[in-house]
Design an enzyme around this catalytic site. Structure first.
Site: not given
Length: 459
Positions: A231, A265
């Site tokens: 990720e 993020c």
């Protein structure tokens, strides 16, 4: 290289604690003890594991205040957001405990020739997680809970600036009666981490970090024939269409940019607005961003805390300056405060285009990029022109159409409709392109590191 390091409070620049890196022998022993714990843990049925997962959620609540204050001290998030993080982790534990046994149950299939087939989702072993500092508890729980539910054991290399949180989590998880060292923290540097990836007892690697880090870890794990889940961040585009409710859009887009001090993020980072409503959105958005005050994250009046480290603030400011040199215009913020602590003001840039860091890269801090487009078609073209693909957003009063647009035109792993959000325990989390691969949450994470074992009796 020194074998010790210090953690620092980013709000006041005071040293919090000094830690010592593990020796190679200590690291090796930790991996072996984690593997031995796995051999015991895997014998439990999914229903038995679920009871422990539920207890972890309860233990997080028991230690909530301790975790909340430590997270805020180590990386600077607002106290209220630290509390929200712990509560989300408990929700993840509860959802996994309730749904894990069903997700992992054996499947029976009749074979084409009339024989019998059974598929089991068997645990594989020790899973190694390399995690960042921005959500010190959630990032860990995201892969840990899924893998413990699957029957695996878990190693954690946390970011050095949140080492205290990592060790406290080890203590909290250790209280619920799991086999000793089933969840084990490794206090190691990058070179030692490379050796962990190569270790024959480690069966999978998961990383949350930058695309560059993802390439390195993916290559090293691939060389050792180890599966990875990556990720890797993003520069998510939030699209404001001409029929959007501007008040809703502004509120969500401001929150989406400053939440967690802008260090998320899946944050809203690029705001792609059609020209019919661009001026209205811009004026309201800038006014709201100007009202965002930064300060001590433990004070109730603070709307934003400091950035987590000095070097991160320096990088962000350099990205802003480079964007301006290449044509961007600062509408508010953009100046380094002359105060103690690693603070950065809520900042808005316009005239943002390709060739600027604000357009091309991830700005991991409270800096918003406004991009005016002609129409809906150009909006999605701009949104998808990014090399990233983690999340995004659509604002329009036609919600049904928004879901259709999200399904057919957004090249991302997640899309938010008329809202901004983070993870949901029952929905997959992850991205595409340079934002990585693999999924967590919603049952998907439980099957990333299992052996889908085919057992057959042929007729």
């Amino acid at each position: 290289m020194s074998n010790t390091f210090k953690t620092t409070n980013p709000a006041n620049e005071k040293v919090l604690e000094t830690y010592t890196y593990m020796t190679s022998e200590e690291t090796e022993n930790a991996i072996e003890s984690c593997h031995h714990a796995f051999l015991e843990w895997k014998k439990n049925t999914p229903k038995e594991r679920a009871r422990y997962i539920k207890k972890i959620g309860e233990a997080l609540q028991k230690h909530r205040e301790e975790l909340v204050h430590l997270m805020t001290d180590e990386m600077g998030k607002l106290l209220q957001q630290s509390k929200q993080e712990i509560d989300l982790c408990t929700q993840i534990c509860n959802w996994t405990a309730e749904n894990g046994p069903e997700n992992l149950k054996d499947e029976q299939r009749e074979l084409p020739n009339g024989g019998k087939g059974v598929i089991s989702y068997s645990p594989t072993g020790v899973i190694y997680g390399i995690q960042p500092w921005n959500f010190p508890v959630y990032q860990v729980m995201r892969y840990t809970i899924a893998n413990l539910m699957a029957g695996n054991a878990v190693l954690l290399k946390h970011a050095v600036n949140v080492t205290g949180t990592a060790l406290l989590l080890e203590k909290v998880i250790g209280e619920v009666g799991l086999p000793k060292d089933l969840f084990k923290v490794l206090i190691i540097d990058h070179d030692a981490s490379d050796d962990v990836i190569k270790n024959k007892l480690v069966r999978g690697v998961t990383l949350t970090g930058s695309p560059d880090a993802g390439k390195v870890i993916g290559e090293k794990a691939g060389a050792a024939l180890k599966k990875t889940v990556l990720e890797l961040g993003s520069n998510d585009a939030y699209i404001v269409l001409k029929d959007a409710d501007i008040d809703i859009a502004v509120k969500a887009c401001v929150n989406g940019r400053i939440y967690n001090n802008g260090e998320t993020c899946v944050a809203a980072k690029r705001f792609v607005v059609v020209e019919e409503v661009y001026e209205e959105f811009k004026n309201a958005y800038v006014a709201k961003m100007k009202s965002i005050t930064y300060g001590d994250p433990k004070e109730k009046d603070s709307k934003m805390g400091p950035m987590a480290r000095k070097d991160l603030r320096e990088k962000l400011h350099e990205q802003v300056e480079n964007s301006v040199k290449n044509g961007a215009k600062i509408l508010c913020g953009g100046e380094l405060p002359k105060v103690k602590g690693y603070y950065y003001p809520a900042t808005v840039l316009e005239n943002v285009s390709s060739g600027q860091p604000a357009y091309d890269d991830e700005l991991f801090g409270p800096v918003a990029a406004l991009i005016k487009v002609k129409d809906e078609e150009e909006a999605f073209k701009v949104a998808n022109s990014s090399r990233f693909g983690l999340g995004g957003g659509i604002f329009t009063k036609d919600e049904d159409r928004a879901f259709e647009l999200a399904k057919n035109h957004f090249d991302t792993g997640m899309v938010f409709i008329n809202s901004f959000g983070l993870a949901q325990p029952n929905m997959p989390f992850g991205g595409v392109k340079d934002s990585g691969y693999g999924r967590e949450h919603g049952g998907f994470g439980m099957k990333e590191f299992v052996n889908a074992k085919a057992m057959m009796r042929l007729k």
